[in-house]
Design a protein around this motif. Structure first.
Motif, mmCIF file in Angstrom:
data_model
loop_
_atom_site.group_PDB
_atom_site.id
_atom_site.type_symbol
_atom_site.label_atom_id
_atom_site.label_comp_id
_atom_site.label_asym_id
_atom_site.label_seq_id
_atom_site.Cartn_x
_atom_site.Cartn_y
_atom_site.Cartn_z
ATOM 1 N N MET A 172 -16.882 -41.383 30.799
ATOM 2 C CA MET A 172 -16.443 -42.489 29.365
ATOM 3 C C MET A 172 -15.820 -41.082 28.505
ATOM 4 N N GLY A 173 -15.962 -39.835 29.174
ATOM 5 C CA GLY A 173 -15.730 -38.520 28.305
ATOM 6 C C GLY A 173 -13.673 -38.474 28.953
ATOM 7 N N ILE A 196 -12.046 -41.527 27.054
ATOM 8 C CA ILE A 196 -11.831 -41.244 25.293
ATOM 9 C C ILE A 196 -11.071 -40.416 25.168
ATOM 10 N N LEU A 197 -10.850 -39.190 26.195
ATOM 11 C CA LEU A 197 -10.219 -38.166 25.366
ATOM 12 C C LEU A 197 -9.023 -39.014 25.913
ATOM 13 N N LYS A 247 -7.640 -41.421 26.506
ATOM 14 C CA LYS A 247 -6.704 -43.161 24.854
ATOM 15 C C LYS A 247 -6.654 -41.828 23.705
ATOM 16 N N GLU A 248 -7.684 -41.121 22.849
ATOM 17 C CA GLU A 248 -7.243 -40.192 22.309
ATOM 18 C C GLU A 248 -5.931 -39.525 22.332
ATOM 19 N N ASN A 273 -8.858 -44.483 14.992
ATOM 20 C CA ASN A 273 -9.805 -45.206 15.951
ATOM 21 C C ASN A 273 -10.823 -45.989 14.578
ATOM 22 N N GLY A 282 -13.185 -47.454 15.666
ATOM 23 C CA GLY A 282 -14.913 -48.123 16.002
ATOM 24 C C GLY A 282 -15.585 -46.546 15.908
ATOM 25 N N ARG A 283 -14.401 -46.112 16.177
ATOM 26 C CA ARG A 283 -15.334 -44.472 15.772
ATOM 27 C C ARG A 283 -15.418 -43.879 14.162
ATOM 28 N N ASN A 312 -15.925 -46.586 12.426
ATOM 29 C CA ASN A 312 -17.802 -46.924 11.919
ATOM 30 C C ASN A 312 -18.609 -46.708 12.328
ATOM 31 N N LEU A 313 -19.091 -46.122 13.367
ATOM 32 C CA LEU A 313 -20.175 -45.061 13.611
ATOM 33 C C LEU A 313 -19.913 -44.088 12.966
ATOM 34 N N VAL A 314 -19.379 -42.755 12.970
ATOM 35 C CA VAL A 314 -19.213 -41.707 12.043
ATOM 36 C C VAL A 314 -20.042 -42.932 10.332
ATOM 37 N N THR A 318 -21.420 -45.166 9.947
ATOM 38 C CA THR A 318 -22.982 -46.155 9.185
ATOM 39 C C THR A 318 -23.281 -44.627 10.112
ATOM 40 N N ILE A 319 -23.445 -43.265 10.920
ATOM 41 C CA ILE A 319 -24.405 -42.336 10.766
ATOM 42 C C ILE A 319 -24.706 -41.082 9.487
ATOM 43 N N LYS A 320 -23.085 -41.273 8.987
ATOM 44 C CA LYS A 320 -22.993 -40.343 8.084
ATOM 45 C C LYS A 320 -24.486 -41.371 7.020
#
Lengths: 172, 163
Positions: free
Chosen positions: B72-73, B76-77, B79-80, B144, B146-147, B149-151, B153-155
């Motif tokens: 995955m690492g 993901i990279l 894609k980025e 991104n 997805g990223r 949204n994750l950030v 939500t965590i924040k």
């Protein structure tokens, strides 16, 4: 209904006041093994901006020379490494006193999550790896019951965990 | 440059390394191999076992193609950075991983049809797919959803929880 709204309001307004005060007092421990788990944690590190943080990871070539990082030997590799790892993790938690622990896995998260939860009342956030599409990870299964915010990156995985699991999107 | 990487998994990935080494003399690109815990020693390419994550990220960013296990690492990279990637999943039956989740990742990505992601399931598909994918650089994906949204939500969770 009215009760809920009132309660909700009270919590929010308290939260606003407290969050300012707590922002200074909060400390976040970022925990991951090396490789993909580390890369995934890097992807979401914006979430911790403004908070004091420290890292805990495995001592490997790929994680060498990182700032504000505690290293342990891979606890999955031998019973000796596991025992030493437990003591070191406990020492780190006692020293740093994090209020929040965040992890993207893998098994390195299990001891600090359990110590944090039951010895220090730490809030726990777990992000299941993007590599887990249909099957929960071993670490995910271990930490799910005690985690306060449990995020998965693929929708099919929600069904494999309980109602606490959340899906808001994935890195991929 | 083509960067071949098998990540940090404790099992080797000999099938990929052997095939790449066989193909290398026929490919007009420099090939650099990160061989991890694999035993096979490449004869026709540059190689190393591991590097710091920052160096691996630089290789991935600069490459004309990344050939990788379904880690995955790396995916993901790629894609980025907009780097094309050829994914060759590790298989349980060859003792390359402890289950076949890399196969599932490859199949899901193939079905989704992401741009600049190429998949090979057999060694004999590698050469053709390398030729197909090399240099097909995409646009670096700065945003991104997805990223984000994750950030968020965590924040929000950290900001709002009451101790």
């Amino acid at each position: 209904m009215i009760h809920r709204i009132t309660a909700g309001r009270r919590v929010i307004s308290k939260g606003e006041v407290r969050s300012v005060a707590m922002k200074k007092n909060q400390k976040i421990g970022l925990i991951c093994s090396h490789g993909g788990h580390f890369m995934e944690l890097l992807q979401v590190r914006d979430a911790f901006e403004g908070y004091p943080t420290f890292w805990l990871t495995y001592r490997e070539v790929s994680t060498s020379n990182l700032k504000d990082t505690y290293y342990i030997a891979n606890i999955g590799k031998s019973p000796v490494a596991f025992i030493f790892g437990l003591f070191k993790i406990l020492f780190i938690l006692l020293k740093e006193r994090p209020t929040v622990l965040f992890s993207t896995g893998s098994e390195i998260a299990i001891p600090p999550f359990y110590f944090g939860k039951f010895l220090f009342g730490t809030k726990l956030i777990y992000l299941e790896s993007c590599a887990q599409i249909f099957r929960p990870s071993m670490t995910g299964k271990w930490v799910y019951p005690i985690t306060d915010l449990f995020l998965v990156q693929w929708e099919p995985l929600l069904r494999k965990y309980g109602p606490k699991a959340k899906y808001v999107g994935g890195l991929l | 440059m083509i960067f071949v990487t098998v990540g940090n998994h404790f099992q080797g990935f000999e099938r990929l390394l052997k095939k790449v080494d066989e193909i290398a003399p026929r490919i007009p690109h420099e090939i650099v191999v990160q061989k991890g815990y694999s035993k096979y020693v490449p004869q026709n390419t540059k190689y190393f076992d591991f590097v710091p994550a920052s160096a691996a990220m630089e290789y991935i960013q600069k490459s004309d193609l990344v050939v990788s296990h379904a880690g995955m690492g790396t995916i993901i990279l790629c894609k980025e950075y907009g780097t094309p990637i050829l994914i060759f999943p590790r298989r349980e039956k060859f003792r390359e991983h402890f289950n076949d989740h890399q196969m599932e990742i490859a199949q899901v990505l193939e079905k989704r049809g992401d741009k600049n992601i190429y998949i090979a399931y057999e060694e004999n598909q590698l050469e053709e797919k390398i030729r197909e994918g090399v240099g097909k650089r995409g646009i670096a994906q700065v945003e991104n959803r997805g990223r984000e949204n994750l950030v968020r939500t965590i924040k929000e969770f950290i900001e709002t929880f009451q101790g």
